[in-house]
Design a protein around this motif. Structure first.
Motif, PDB file in Angstrom:
ATOM      1  N   TYR A  18     -68.830 -37.787 -19.434  1.00 29.94           N
ATOM      2  CA  TYR A  18     -67.260 -38.306 -18.644  1.00 29.94           C
ATOM      3  C   TYR A  18     -66.275 -37.934 -19.504  1.00 29.94           C
ATOM      4  O   TYR A  18     -66.076 -38.263 -20.562  1.00 29.94           O
TER       5      TYR A  18
ATOM      6  N   ILE B  68     -75.080 -47.485 -15.899  1.00 28.89           N
ATOM      7  CA  ILE B  68     -74.918 -46.844 -14.917  1.00 28.89           C
ATOM      8  C   ILE B  68     -75.410 -45.635 -14.379  1.00 28.89           C
ATOM      9  O   ILE B  68     -75.585 -44.635 -15.113  1.00 28.89           O
TER      10      ILE B  68
ATOM     11  N   ASP C  17     -74.727 -42.493 -11.614  1.00 36.32           N
ATOM     12  CA  ASP C  17     -73.715 -42.095 -10.802  1.00 36.32           C
ATOM     13  C   ASP C  17     -74.417 -41.060 -10.335  1.00 36.32           C
ATOM     14  O   ASP C  17     -75.154 -41.250  -9.214  1.00 36.32           O
TER      15      ASP C  17
ATOM     16  N   LYS D 148     -74.289 -46.230  -8.479  1.00 35.49           N
ATOM     17  CA  LYS D 148     -73.351 -45.913  -7.506  1.00 35.49           C
ATOM     18  C   LYS D 148     -73.764 -45.334  -6.129  1.00 35.49           C
ATOM     19  O   LYS D 148     -74.540 -44.598  -6.398  1.00 35.49           O
TER      20      LYS D 148
ATOM     21  N   MET E   6     -66.712 -46.193  -6.648  1.00 33.27           N
ATOM     22  CA  MET E   6     -65.102 -46.545  -7.257  1.00 33.27           C
ATOM     23  C   MET E   6     -65.513 -46.415  -8.535  1.00 33.27           C
ATOM     24  O   MET E   6     -66.853 -46.550  -9.070  1.00 33.27           O
ATOM     25  N   PHE E   7     -64.493 -46.102  -9.611  1.00 28.03           N
ATOM     26  CA  PHE E   7     -64.373 -46.007 -11.055  1.00 28.03           C
ATOM     27  C   PHE E   7     -64.401 -47.428 -11.743  1.00 28.03           C
ATOM     28  O   PHE E   7     -63.549 -48.069 -11.204  1.00 28.03           O
ATOM     29  N   ILE E   8     -65.413 -47.898 -12.233  1.00 23.04           N
ATOM     30  CA  ILE E   8     -65.489 -49.242 -12.698  1.00 23.04           C
ATOM     31  C   ILE E   8     -65.659 -49.392 -14.015  1.00 23.04           C
ATOM     32  O   ILE E   8     -66.177 -48.400 -14.933  1.00 23.04           O
TER      33      ILE E   8
ATOM     34  N   LEU F  95     -68.995 -50.721 -20.029  1.00 20.61           N
ATOM     35  CA  LEU F  95     -68.481 -49.375 -19.207  1.00 20.61           C
ATOM     36  C   LEU F  95     -67.117 -49.041 -19.728  1.00 20.61           C
ATOM     37  O   LEU F  95     -65.993 -49.928 -19.743  1.00 20.61           O
ATOM     38  N   ASP F  96     -66.698 -47.814 -19.980  1.00 23.93           N
ATOM     39  CA  ASP F  96     -65.460 -47.364 -20.428  1.00 23.93           C
ATOM     40  C   ASP F  96     -64.706 -46.369 -19.446  1.00 23.93           C
ATOM     41  O   ASP F  96     -65.347 -45.720 -18.653  1.00 23.93           O
TER      42      ASP F  96
END
Ligand code: HPA
Ligand code: MG
Length: 228
Positions: A112, A143, A145, A173, A193-195, A200-201
């Motif tokens: 990411y 996570i 995704d 997700k 959604m971005f969490i 988690l960064d």
């Protein structure tokens, strides 16, 4: 790895999560403008992990050689808190009747940049993993995704010829981009959604926030990696 949907016991966080005002909870003040909502409070994260620990220990005890125990792989960096909390609880006396030996391993996966997958997954082997041959392996992820990182990771681990690979992910997700590979154990099914938070960064920020939160637009701007 399961091919069907997520485990029935996963807690489903709805697309419009209840509004839990930040000011009603304790959090690091330096993140105040950069979080728009608390999606999963820290206390609930820990309660769910306790139950996951019971479930995973009961399932895996039968398939582990008692001398060898379980080989748990922490996927860095985002998985470090979940890994520690899960394996701690799996070893606690209240978790199960028989004790389970757990050996810890570490691997780094990165894909990411800002809130987008770069499309290329880099896997960094930090230590020798030859010891996984013929062992029961549990991959511990923060996570899942799109599932691309997990697919690459599993492909990478197969070269060490483990007996079984199981995957536990704290979060799954709900994204239309998902590739169809589901973890065996899931803590929470979360909206697309971005969490951030609980390790988690967003570009290495927010790992020190305990609650799992939605990043605000201001947060995305403030901590964006500018193209070089
Ligand atoms: N937050 C942090 N890291 C991630 C996410 C997310 O929502 N999705 C994939 N990696
Ligand atoms: Mg990350």
């Amino acid at each position: 790895m399961a091919q069907q949907g997520p485990q029935k016991s996963a807690i489903i966080i709805p697309d419009e999560p209840p509004v839990l005002p930040l000011e009603s909870l304790s959090y690091p003040a330096h993140y105040a403008p950069y979080i728009s909502n608390v999606v999963i409070p820290y206390g609930l994260v820990l309660d769910r992990i306790e139950r996951m620990a019971e479930e995973i220990s009961q399932d895996l005890q039968a398939s582990c050689d008692p001398e060898e125990g379980l080989h748990a792989i922490c996927v860095l960096k985002g998985g470090f808190k979940f890994f520690t909390d899960l394996t701690d609880r799996m070893q606690s006396k209240n978790c199960c009747h028989k004790s389970l030996k757990i050996s810890s391993h570490f691997i780094r996966a990165k894909s990411y940049q800002n809130d987008q997958s770069t499309g290329s997954v880099s896997i960094m082997k930090l230590y020798d993993l030859e010891v996984l041959a013929n062992k029961t392996v549990l991959v511990v992820e923060d996570i899942v995704d799109t599932g691309h990182t997990l697919s690459k990771l599993i492909e990478h681990l197969h070269q060490y010829k483990p007996k079984t690979i199981k995957v536990a992910s704290l979060l799954l997700k709900r994204t239309p981009l998902h590739n169809g590979l589901f973890p065996d154990y899931v803590g929470f099914s979360v909206p697309n959604m971005f969490i951030v938070g609980y390790a988690l960064d967003y570009n290495e920020n927010f790992r020190d926030l305990k609650h799992i939160c939605q990043i605000s637009d201001e947060g995305k701007k403030k901590f964006a990696n500018k193209p070089t």
